[in-house]
Every structure is written in C-alpha cells, then in structure tokens.
Design a protein around this motif. Structure first.
Motif, PDB file in Angstrom:
ATOM      1  N   SER A   1       0.814  -1.218   0.000  1.00 43.82           N
ATOM      2  CA  SER A   1       0.000   0.000   0.000  1.00 43.82           C
ATOM      3  C   SER A   1       0.847   1.267   0.000  1.00 43.82           C
ATOM      4  CB  SER A   1      -0.942   0.007   1.211  1.00 43.82           C
ATOM      5  OG  SER A   1      -0.205   0.000   2.427  1.00 43.82           O
ATOM      6  N   ILE A   2       2.018   1.230   0.639  1.00 41.29           N
ATOM      7  CA  ILE A   2       2.865   2.425   0.693  1.00 41.29           C
ATOM      8  C   ILE A   2       3.494   2.704  -0.666  1.00 41.29           C
ATOM      9  CG2 ILE A   2       4.884   3.465   1.791  1.00 41.29           C
ATOM     10  CD1 ILE A   2       4.254   1.787   4.279  1.00 41.29           C
ATOM     11  N   LYS A   3       3.945   1.643  -1.336  1.00 42.92           N
ATOM     12  CA  LYS A   3       4.492   1.827  -2.678  1.00 42.92           C
ATOM     13  C   LYS A   3       3.405   2.336  -3.633  1.00 42.92           C
ATOM     14  CE  LYS A   3       7.997   0.978  -4.240  1.00 42.92           C
ATOM     15  NZ  LYS A   3       9.167   1.866  -4.468  1.00 42.92           N
TER      16      LYS A   3
ATOM     17  N   ASN B   1       7.839  -5.679   9.395  1.00 44.45           N
ATOM     18  CA  ASN B   1       7.945  -7.022   8.833  1.00 44.45           C
ATOM     19  C   ASN B   1       6.618  -7.560   8.312  1.00 44.45           C
ATOM     20  OD1 ASN B   1       6.728  -7.359  11.303  1.00 44.45           O
ATOM     21  ND2 ASN B   1       7.968  -9.107  11.926  1.00 44.45           N
ATOM     22  N   ALA B   2       5.635  -6.684   8.156  1.00 41.34           N
ATOM     23  CA  ALA B   2       4.352  -7.054   7.551  1.00 41.34           C
ATOM     24  C   ALA B   2       4.150  -6.230   6.280  1.00 41.34           C
ATOM     25  CB  ALA B   2       3.202  -6.821   8.518  1.00 41.34           C
ATOM     26  N   ILE B   3       3.758  -6.879   5.197  1.00 36.60           N
ATOM     27  CA  ILE B   3       3.475  -6.156   3.956  1.00 36.60           C
ATOM     28  C   ILE B   3       2.282  -5.242   4.218  1.00 36.60           C
ATOM     29  CG2 ILE B   3       2.867  -6.377   1.515  1.00 36.60           C
ATOM     30  CD1 ILE B   3       4.009  -9.275   1.691  1.00 36.60           C
ATOM     31  N   PRO B   4       2.422  -3.927   4.039  1.00 35.83           N
ATOM     32  CA  PRO B   4       1.363  -3.004   4.461  1.00 35.83           C
ATOM     33  C   PRO B   4       0.103  -3.134   3.613  1.00 35.83           C
ATOM     34  CG  PRO B   4       3.103  -1.809   3.321  1.00 35.83           C
ATOM     35  CD  PRO B   4       3.604  -3.210   3.532  1.00 35.83           C
ATOM     36  N   ARG B   5      -1.051  -3.092   4.293  1.00 31.97           N
ATOM     37  CA  ARG B   5      -2.352  -3.255   3.639  1.00 31.97           C
ATOM     38  C   ARG B   5      -3.082  -1.935   3.422  1.00 31.97           C
ATOM     39  NH1 ARG B   5      -5.708  -5.073   6.903  1.00 31.97           N
ATOM     40  NH2 ARG B   5      -4.493  -4.814   8.813  1.00 31.97           N
ATOM     41  N   LEU B   6      -2.736  -0.911   4.216  1.00 30.24           N
ATOM     42  CA  LEU B   6      -3.462   0.352   4.190  1.00 30.24           C
ATOM     43  C   LEU B   6      -2.470   1.505   4.164  1.00 30.24           C
ATOM     44  CD1 LEU B   6      -6.198   1.942   4.589  1.00 30.24           C
ATOM     45  CD2 LEU B   6      -5.722   1.838   7.047  1.00 30.24           C
TER      46      LEU B   6
ATOM     47  N   LEU C   1      14.492 -20.439  -3.620  1.00 28.22           N
ATOM     48  CA  LEU C   1      14.749 -19.716  -2.379  1.00 28.22           C
ATOM     49  C   LEU C   1      15.019 -18.243  -2.673  1.00 28.22           C
ATOM     50  CD1 LEU C   1      15.289 -19.672   0.701  1.00 28.22           C
ATOM     51  CD2 LEU C   1      17.703 -20.108   0.171  1.00 28.22           C
ATOM     52  N   ILE C   2      14.257 -17.380  -2.033  1.00 25.73           N
ATOM     53  CA  ILE C   2      14.519 -15.948  -2.137  1.00 25.73           C
ATOM     54  C   ILE C   2      15.817 -15.656  -1.403  1.00 25.73           C
ATOM     55  CG2 ILE C   2      13.648 -13.642  -1.597  1.00 25.73           C
ATOM     56  CD1 ILE C   2      10.831 -15.005  -1.456  1.00 25.73           C
ATOM     57  N   GLU C   3      16.701 -14.942  -2.068  1.00 25.18           N
ATOM     58  CA  GLU C   3      18.014 -14.662  -1.500  1.00 25.18           C
ATOM     59  C   GLU C   3      18.026 -13.356  -0.712  1.00 25.18           C
ATOM     60  OE1 GLU C   3      22.223 -15.529  -3.427  1.00 25.18           O
ATOM     61  OE2 GLU C   3      21.255 -13.792  -4.336  1.00 25.18           O
ATOM     62  N   SER C   4      17.393 -12.321  -1.272  1.00 24.94           N
ATOM     63  CA  SER C   4      17.355 -11.034  -0.580  1.00 24.94           C
ATOM     64  C   SER C   4      16.068 -10.298  -0.927  1.00 24.94           C
ATOM     65  CB  SER C   4      18.573 -10.176  -0.937  1.00 24.94           C
ATOM     66  OG  SER C   4      18.591  -9.873  -2.314  1.00 24.94           O
ATOM     67  N   SER C   5      15.604  -9.503   0.026  1.00 22.83           N
ATOM     68  CA  SER C   5      14.380  -8.730  -0.191  1.00 22.83           C
ATOM     69  C   SER C   5      14.393  -7.508   0.699  1.00 22.83           C
ATOM     70  CB  SER C   5      13.136  -9.573   0.105  1.00 22.83           C
ATOM     71  OG  SER C   5      13.007  -9.773   1.505  1.00 22.83           O
ATOM     72  N   ASN C   6      13.512  -6.568   0.373  1.00 20.16           N
ATOM     73  CA  ASN C   6      13.295  -5.408   1.225  1.00 20.16           C
ATOM     74  C   ASN C   6      11.800  -5.130   1.278  1.00 20.16           C
ATOM     75  OD1 ASN C   6      14.386  -3.154   2.815  1.00 20.16           O
ATOM     76  ND2 ASN C   6      13.503  -1.866   1.218  1.00 20.16           N
ATOM     77  N   ASN C   7      11.281  -4.898   2.478  1.00 23.81           N
ATOM     78  CA  ASN C   7       9.872  -4.577   2.645  1.00 23.81           C
ATOM     79  C   ASN C   7       9.732  -3.163   3.170  1.00 23.81           C
ATOM     80  OD1 ASN C   7       6.965  -5.275   2.849  1.00 23.81           O
ATOM     81  ND2 ASN C   7       7.302  -5.003   5.046  1.00 23.81           N
ATOM     82  N   LEU C   8       9.131  -2.279   2.354  1.00 24.94           N
ATOM     83  CA  LEU C   8       8.810  -0.937   2.807  1.00 24.94           C
ATOM     84  C   LEU C   8       7.553  -1.074   3.657  1.00 24.94           C
ATOM     85  CD1 LEU C   8       8.654   2.230   0.509  1.00 24.94           C
ATOM     86  CD2 LEU C   8       7.633   2.028   2.744  1.00 24.94           C
TER      87      LEU C   8
ATOM     88  N   ALA D   1      12.159  -3.343   6.372  1.00 20.73           N
ATOM     89  CA  ALA D   1      12.746  -4.573   6.897  1.00 20.73           C
ATOM     90  C   ALA D   1      13.393  -5.311   5.735  1.00 20.73           C
ATOM     91  CB  ALA D   1      11.684  -5.447   7.548  1.00 20.73           C
ATOM     92  N   MET D   2      14.711  -5.469   5.805  1.00 19.58           N
ATOM     93  CA  MET D   2      15.416  -6.190   4.749  1.00 19.58           C
ATOM     94  C   MET D   2      15.873  -7.535   5.269  1.00 19.58           C
ATOM     95  SD  MET D   2      19.052  -4.198   4.593  1.00 19.58           S
ATOM     96  CE  MET D   2      18.224  -2.640   4.276  1.00 19.58           C
ATOM     97  N   ARG D   3      15.962  -8.488   4.346  1.00 18.09           N
ATOM     98  CA  ARG D   3      16.402  -9.836   4.679  1.00 18.09           C
ATOM     99  C   ARG D   3      17.332 -10.329   3.590  1.00 18.09           C
ATOM    100  NH1 ARG D   3      12.014 -11.918   8.100  1.00 18.09           N
ATOM    101  NH2 ARG D   3      10.182 -10.598   7.884  1.00 18.09           N
ATOM    102  N   SER D   4      18.320 -11.136   3.986  1.00 25.19           N
ATOM    103  CA  SER D   4      19.175 -11.781   2.995  1.00 25.19           C
ATOM    104  C   SER D   4      19.936 -12.923   3.640  1.00 25.19           C
ATOM    105  CB  SER D   4      20.164 -10.785   2.379  1.00 25.19           C
ATOM    106  OG  SER D   4      20.953 -11.433   1.392  1.00 25.19           O
ATOM    107  N   SER D   5      20.131 -13.976   2.858  1.00 18.29           N
ATOM    108  CA  SER D   5      20.980 -15.077   3.309  1.00 18.29           C
ATOM    109  C   SER D   5      22.434 -14.825   2.948  1.00 18.29           C
ATOM    110  CB  SER D   5      20.512 -16.398   2.675  1.00 18.29           C
ATOM    111  OG  SER D   5      20.426 -16.282   1.272  1.00 18.29           O
ATOM    112  N   VAL D   6      22.692 -13.719   2.247  1.00 20.35           N
ATOM    113  CA  VAL D   6      24.056 -13.321   1.877  1.00 20.35           C
ATOM    114  C   VAL D   6      24.312 -11.935   2.455  1.00 20.35           C
ATOM    115  CG1 VAL D   6      25.663 -12.873  -0.019  1.00 20.35           C
ATOM    116  CG2 VAL D   6      23.935 -14.673  -0.251  1.00 20.35           C
ATOM    117  N   GLY D   7      25.258 -11.850   3.369  1.00 20.42           N
ATOM    118  CA  GLY D   7      25.493 -10.609   4.085  1.00 20.42           C
ATOM    119  C   GLY D   7      25.804  -9.426   3.202  1.00 20.42           C
ATOM    120  N   SER D   8      26.571  -9.650   2.136  1.00 18.04           N
ATOM    121  CA  SER D   8      26.955  -8.536   1.265  1.00 18.04           C
ATOM    122  C   SER D   8      25.757  -7.961   0.528  1.00 18.04           C
ATOM    123  CB  SER D   8      28.024  -8.994   0.265  1.00 18.04           C
ATOM    124  OG  SER D   8      27.544 -10.073  -0.528  1.00 18.04           O
ATOM    125  N   LEU D   9      24.771  -8.814   0.203  1.00 17.96           N
ATOM    126  CA  LEU D   9      23.578  -8.320  -0.486  1.00 17.96           C
ATOM    127  C   LEU D   9      22.709  -7.495   0.460  1.00 17.96           C
ATOM    128  CD1 LEU D   9      22.617 -11.451  -2.613  1.00 17.96           C
ATOM    129  CD2 LEU D   9      23.646  -9.325  -3.413  1.00 17.96           C
TER     130      LEU D   9
END
Length: 485
Positions: free
Chosen positions: A230-232, A259-264, A344-351, A366-374
């Motif tokens: 919703s924010i995007k 860490n929740a995909i925004p709905r409103l 497998l998702i390697e990296s993501s970012n949630n606004l 909230a960003m996540r990654s299994s690879v620190g450099s990413l």
C-alpha cells in the motif's frame, strides 16, 4: 480442571487448552509482561525451575523422565509475542481484548485480527509437555523469548548462562512436513525526513487519498506472492498527481509493522477547486491500472478520494518532492533469488511503515538476505536515497543469518522420527524469513538446531489461521523426536 472454551475437545487437548489461554492474554511485541508473568506462574505451579529475565524472557527447566535423566539437555524454543493487526473497520484493542477465535473445518481462525498462532502454538506445545507425566523426554529447557517480531531483542539480550542445552528445537515454522535448517539474516532501516510546513490559501479543496483492500502478509514468508504494497502504491499515485497538477501534501501514513506487507496507506492532500475533476480523473485512471496489475494477487484493492474539511497547512513543495522521490525509489519486494537453492529468495526489502509526525516523516524498511553482502548493498541503496533528499538514515535491529550445518544429529533424528510416524521422507529446507536461530548460533557457539511447526495461513494479517490436524501431527512428531533422542 480445564476451562470450557471454543477449542474444548480438540486434540491434542492440552495444547489447545493452553493455546486458547494465550488468546486471552495481551502479547503484542514490546508488551509482553502480562504473558511472561502467566508463563512464569504456570512453571512455578508445576514445581519447576523458572527464570524470568529483565526483558521478560522465560526459561523453564524440567528434568528428564525415567531412563532419560542423564541424556543431553534439549532446548524447546518459541516466542511469546505476536504481530497485532486488525481489519480496518474493526473496533479492537489488543491491550485488553481477547482474540475472537472460531473453528472452521480443520482451522482455528481469527477473522478480524491476527490469531497469534505465530508463535503461540509453540508456547502451547511447550507448556503441554512441561505439565505432562507420560511424555518421554530428556532434560528440557523451555525458552520463550520476547519481541521476536519487531527486532528479536529477547533473543539478542538473553544471557547465555541461563541455557545449558546445545540441541535446540525452534517451533516457529509454518509448513508441516518440512524442517528448516537455515534462514536469512536481516535488519531494519529507517529514513527520517525533516518537515517544513507552509500555510495554505483559503478555498483549497482537501481530500484523504486512501489505499486499502490489500491482503498484506508476512514480509518473509509471503514476499514471493506478488501482493501489493500500500505504501508503494501510495507513492505511485502521489507521483502521478504531482506530474499532472499543482497540489499540496499534508500527511502520509501506512502500515504498522516493518515485517508485515502493508495493507493500508493514507495521504491528506489539497488542490485548487477548479482542479477537482482533473484530480479525480487522475486517481481513477491509475486506480484502474493498479487494479488490473493486482487482479490475481489483490483483487479487492481500492484507491479512493474522500472529501474532508479544508487543510490549513501542508508540506513545502521541496519536502513533498522528497517524500515522493523516496517512496518511488525505495526498493520493495524480492531483490534476488538464490542460485544455489531453487526457489529460495536470497534477498528482499519490505517498505513496511510510513508515519507523519509534527516535525518529521519516517519510512521504515525490513530487509532480509541469506548473503550478508547483499543485505549491506540494499542498506547502501537506502542510505544513498536518504542522502539525495537530505534525510537521515539509520540501521538498527540487525540479526545474523543461520547458516546450514553439514553434520546435524537433531536433523537426522527428525528425519528418522518422521519416517517412523508417517512413512514419508521429511523435507529439509532453508527459509527467507528471519528466525532467532541465527542469534542463538552467535550467542551459544556450537549448537545443533532445527525449526519446524504446523500448517498456518495468513500469518501477520487478519484472518490468520492454524490447522488443527496439522497441529496434532506436529505435536506427535515432537513427542517422537524427544523419545528417539
């Protein structure tokens, strides 16, 4: 005696008894004292050793049963907090109201709010084992942490002296038949835009621009579903308005948990009265575009304008442009896929959160990654966006990835136990979501861990549900694992 509740008669009886008890206790992240005190009381009433630390983590220790007294200690672990989300039109106070649960077929459901099965079902299973007199098990340390959902601070602040076990079973997964042996690391990034205000001319037409009707969900588990943010969407609509007419922006707000995909998402805007029809046409056009794009993932998405009393002040044009630039440029969603593990998702970012204060607008990701450099590279992107709009950038609540352990005794016990019970092979997988296991590895050093759990749907969003039959099978697997150890 058990209280008669909506879950009375479901099996395993004591698991669902304790789960229903938890639905009556407030336990939003950072507000866990009441549930922590409840867990402490249960442990003490059972005559067990209980530790409650300064951040309200709970450790309850139980000796092994006959024949298992001298076996290595096993840690059973979950978290007591929950994501507190409710439907937009529901009057509900998580600080005092019991969650309204219902049984629908094979599922326990909370239609108007989150259910808290993430991770209340882990706590319920642990309590059922602690009180049991007929479940075979080695010495146990039940560890229930606080604030997992918004920063893993309970795990981060846990004093390792309270835990002696070096085999840990995390009960914080949401797919039966799969054990997790690796997870992504993550962190929160916050961009803060200082505000400058200016008065508005009289006679401006003012509106609330509202983005609603989205499904949302867990930003790790469901980031691959292609659901609208919703924010995007709000940023995109504001940018389109900004391109085509003169308008003023007075507030932007959306989401509630990073860490929740925004709905409103909402914005208060104003424009000249002779531009009202043009504004409505712009919003209608882009609304149709977005509805078409999200027809499969979010068929109920809604973008509306609601007339309000005239605004007296708004952001300066420079600030408005800076906010729109940030919302348009901040990456959100999947950023890379693993080349080593298919799917497998390697990296993501949630606004995830957008909020207007008197003197600033904050944007939390909230960003996540299994690879620190990413993960670091996404943070650099956000930092550069902040610098480009004269905003402040902060990285916080970082937690490490949990790397795959080549040789794992507990993994093999789970595979053997699952085969014995169900004559099927247990799937071994990695997950994009963050788990506390990464912090435990960092804190305890050499420790052998797996994560598992029953089937759930829609975690972190209203309508969250938990499978009854899957919970029973998962509990049977846990008991078989403890027996086989």
């Amino acid at each position: 005696m058990s209280k008669v509740g909506k879950l009375s008669g479901l099996k395993p009886e004591r698991v669902f008894y304790y789960f229903e008890e938890l639905t009556r206790i407030p336990r939003c992240s950072n507000e866990e004292k009441m549930v922590s005190d409840y867990l402490k009381g249960v442990g003490l009433n059972l005559g067990l050793e209980v530790i409650q630390d300064e951040v309200f983590n709970i450790v309850i220790k139980k000796p092994g049963t006959r024949g298992y007294e001298n076996k290595p200690t096993v840690v059973l672990q979950g978290h007591m907090d929950m994501v507190c989300e409710k439907a937009d039109d529901v009057d509900f106070d998580f600080s005092k109201d019991s969650i309204n649960i219902a049984v629908e077929g094979d599922y326990i459901v909370a239609e108007e709010t989150t259910l808290g099965a993430d991770n209340g079902i882990a706590v319920a299973m642990c309590l059922a084992i602690l009180e049991s007199k007929d479940i075979a098990h080695p010495p146990l340390e039940v560890l229930v942490t606080t604030n997992e959902e918004t920063g893993l601070t309970g795990a981060a602040e846990l004093d390792p002296k309270h835990i002696s076990g070096r085999t840990l079973i995390n009960i914080d997964s949401e797919e039966e038949g799969t054990i997790l042996v690796s997870c992504a690391g993550g962190e929160r990034n916050i961009i803060t835009i200082p505000l400058k205000w200016e008065g508005l001319e009289e006679g401006k037409a003012s509106f609330i621009l509202r983005i609603s009707g989205l499904l949302g969900g867990h930003s790790g588990m469901e980031i691959d579903k292609g659901r609208g943010n919703s924010i995007k969407i709000l940023g995109r609509v504001l940018n389109k308005i900004n391109e085509e007419l003169d308008f003023e922006l007075a507030s932007v707000d959306g989401g509630s948990k990073s860490n929740a995909i925004p709905r409103l998402a909402l914005a208060k805007i104003a424009t000249n009265k002779n531009d009202i029809e043009k504004l409505k046409k712009i919003v209608d056009n882009i609304s149709n575009e977005i509805k078409l794009e999200l027809a499969t993932s979010d068929k109920d998405v809604s973008i509306t304008l609601e007339k309000i009393d005239s605004l007296e002040s708004a952001f300066t044009k420079e600030i408005t442009n800076n906010i729109i630039t940030a919302l348009m440029l901040i990456p959100s969603g999947i950023q890379s896929m693993s080349q080593d593990i298919i799917g497998l998702i390697e990296s993501s970012n949630n606004l995830g959160v957008l909020k207007t204060y008197e003197d600033k607008v904050t944007i939390e990701c909230a960003m996540r990654s299994s690879v620190g450099s990413l993960k670091s590279n996404i943070a650099i992107q956000l930092k550069l966006i902040a610098q480009a709009i004269n905003a402040h950038w902060l990285s916080t609540s970082a937690y490490p990835a949990w790397e795959y352990k080549k040789d794992s005794y507990i993994r093999e016990v789970f595979k053997k136990s699952y085969k014995e019970l169900y004559n099927k092979e247990l799937e071994v997988a990695a997950i994009h979501a963050g788990l506390e296991c990464g912090l435990f590895k960092e804190k305890f050093g050499e420790i052998d861990m797996v994560s598992f759990g029953p089937n759930m749907k829609g975690v972190h969003a209203p309508g969250e549900s938990l499978s009854i039959s899957s919970t029973e099978r998962t509990f049977e697997l846990l008991k078989k694992v403890l027996e086989n150890i």
